[in-house]
Write an enzyme that holds these catalytic residues in place. Structure first.
Site, short mmCIF file in Angstrom:
data_model
loop_
_atom_site.label_atom_id
_atom_site.label_comp_id
_atom_site.label_asym_id
_atom_site.label_seq_id
_atom_site.Cartn_x
_atom_site.Cartn_y
_atom_site.Cartn_z
N GLY A 30 48.29 1.47 29.80
CA GLY A 30 48.59 1.02 28.43
C GLY A 30 48.67 2.21 27.47
O GLY A 30 49.64 2.35 26.71
N HIS A 31 47.68 3.11 27.52
CA HIS A 31 47.70 4.29 26.66
C HIS A 31 48.91 5.18 27.00
O HIS A 31 49.55 5.74 26.12
CB HIS A 31 46.46 5.17 26.89
CG HIS A 31 45.16 4.53 26.53
ND1 HIS A 31 44.23 4.16 27.47
CD2 HIS A 31 44.61 4.25 25.33
CE1 HIS A 31 43.16 3.67 26.86
NE2 HIS A 31 43.37 3.69 25.57
N GLY A 66 48.32 -0.10 20.59
CA GLY A 66 48.66 -1.19 21.51
C GLY A 66 48.41 -2.54 20.86
O GLY A 66 47.45 -2.73 20.12
N ARG A 86 37.79 -1.06 29.56
CA ARG A 86 36.62 -1.83 30.02
C ARG A 86 36.85 -2.47 31.38
O ARG A 86 35.89 -2.84 32.06
CB ARG A 86 36.27 -2.90 29.00
CG ARG A 86 35.73 -2.33 27.71
CD ARG A 86 35.03 -3.38 26.88
NE ARG A 86 34.29 -2.77 25.79
CZ ARG A 86 34.82 -2.43 24.62
NH1 ARG A 86 36.10 -2.66 24.41
NH2 ARG A 86 34.09 -1.87 23.69
N MET A 131 40.18 6.49 22.74
CA MET A 131 38.78 6.81 23.03
C MET A 131 38.67 7.29 24.48
O MET A 131 37.60 7.20 25.10
CB MET A 131 37.89 5.58 22.80
CG MET A 131 37.93 5.13 21.34
SD MET A 131 36.49 4.18 20.82
CE MET A 131 36.58 2.80 21.93
N HIS A 168 44.38 4.47 30.54
CA HIS A 168 45.04 3.64 31.54
C HIS A 168 46.52 3.58 31.19
O HIS A 168 46.96 4.18 30.19
CB HIS A 168 44.39 2.26 31.60
CG HIS A 168 44.29 1.58 30.27
ND1 HIS A 168 45.39 1.11 29.59
CD2 HIS A 168 43.22 1.35 29.47
CE1 HIS A 168 45.00 0.59 28.45
NE2 HIS A 168 43.69 0.73 28.33
O1 PAF Z 1 41.78 1.36 20.03
C1 PAF Z 1 40.96 2.28 20.20
O2 PAF Z 1 40.83 2.85 21.29
C2 PAF Z 1 40.08 2.70 19.04
O3 PAF Z 1 39.72 1.62 18.27
C3 PAF Z 1 40.73 3.82 18.17
C4 PAF Z 1 41.98 3.31 17.48
C5 PAF Z 1 41.05 5.02 19.02
C6 PAF Z 1 39.75 4.25 17.07
O4 PAF Z 1 38.57 4.79 17.62
#
Ligand code: PAF
Length: 285
Positions: free
Chosen positions: A36-37, A151, A190, A30, A34
């Site tokens: 983690g992604h 994650g 967040r 979304m 950060h």
């Molecule tokens: O984990 C997230 O950021 C969301 O739940 C996802 C998997 C992108 C779905 O909108």
């Protein structure tokens, strides 16, 4: 890295890669990326021929309009970071692009989230996992990836999307370890809304999980006692605790607190002011 503005363009791009016989990874996000992604992206890029990320703040999975509105958004920054870590293509779009004919999210039919949505996040955020499953299915059908990376911080979400993947039958779910700040706080988009004092306070979540792990290592197996160990730690802080629970990760049920577990996942949700935080830890590893 190429940034596409609609899922239709992304679908065409992915299809072309698959036609070349390349393996494709998807990292659904979304945005508000950060570390983690970015670790998910690095691993996805290393294990597949191409790596794709989606950036879409999904209105279907928010319970509170204020949380959706407050969700940080900066697609240009996200795209730059993705490119630096080996992502080949990122895509975004409006709700109407993802669900043609439905510019109003209220008109979109949600999928049944399945059995793993029961309890914890499912109970505290009614409709959340139906919204997650609905968009993740759409993302999977758009890209038809060989693998999708999630994650472990959103543990219950990984169970819901694994169940979805079993239903679809073409995508393998890869779950990657939670990335933490030096004080133990799990990285989350967040966290950007926490000031320095709240960030320090929020580290108590990991201390509580760690205390449960310590109790497990000392031989404690009772679900209820392990949960009490966490609650006792959390009681020493200022967070508003929504749940502190222990479940068998392979048998997702809220059984009797007296149960003795063979496998255990400790899970916490708590609020620091208006910011809702979740985290979890496998105790038996
Ligand atoms: O984990 C997230 O950021 C969301 O739940 C996802 C998997 C992108 C779905 O909108």
């Amino acid at each position: 890295m190429i940034l596409l503005q609609t899922p239709a363009e992304a679908s065409t791009w992915c299809q072309a890669r698959r036609d070349e016989g390349l393996t494709l990874a998807l990292v659904p996000t979304m945005g508000a990326l950060h570390e983690g992604h970015l670790r998910l992206v690095e691993r996805a890029a290393a294990e597949n021929d191409c790596c794709v990320a989606s950036i879409f703040v999904n209105p279907l999975q928010f319970n509170e309009r204020s949380d959706f509105d407050a969700y940080p958004r900066d697609t240009e920054r996200d795209a730059r970071m993705l490119g630096e870590r080996g992502c080949d293509m990122a895509f975004t779009g409006s709700i109407g692009d993802f669900f043609p004919g439905h510019d109003d999210p209220a008109t979109i039919e949600r999928l049944d989230p399945g059995p793993y949505a029961e309890g914890l996040e499912g109970a505290h955020r009614p409709g959340h996992f139906a919204g997650v499953r609905t968009i993740v299915e759409r993302l999977f059908l758009t890209c038809r990836p060989d693998r999708a990376y999630f994650g472990q911080k959103d543990f219950q979400q990984t169970l819901v999307v694994r169940d979805l993947a079993r239903t679809l039958g073409f995508v393998q779910i890869v779950v990657c370890p939670t990335v933490r700040e030096t004080n133990g706080l799990a990285m989350s988009s967040r966290n950007a809304r926490l000031d320095a004092a709240a960030r320090a306070e929020a580290a108590i979540i990991f201390r509580a999980l760690d205390a449960a792990r310590e109790a497990w290592r000392n031989g404690e197996r009772r679900r209820g006692i392990l949960a009490t160990v966490m609650r006792d730690v959390l009681a020493g802080g200022t967070l508003a605790v929504e749940y502190a629970a222990v479940r068998d990760p392979e048998n997702w049920q809220a059984d009797d607190p007296a149960d003795r577990l063979e496998r255990a996942q400790a899970l916490i949700a708590a609020r620091a002011g208006s910011v809702r935080l979740i985290d979890n830890l496998r105790l038996d590893e």
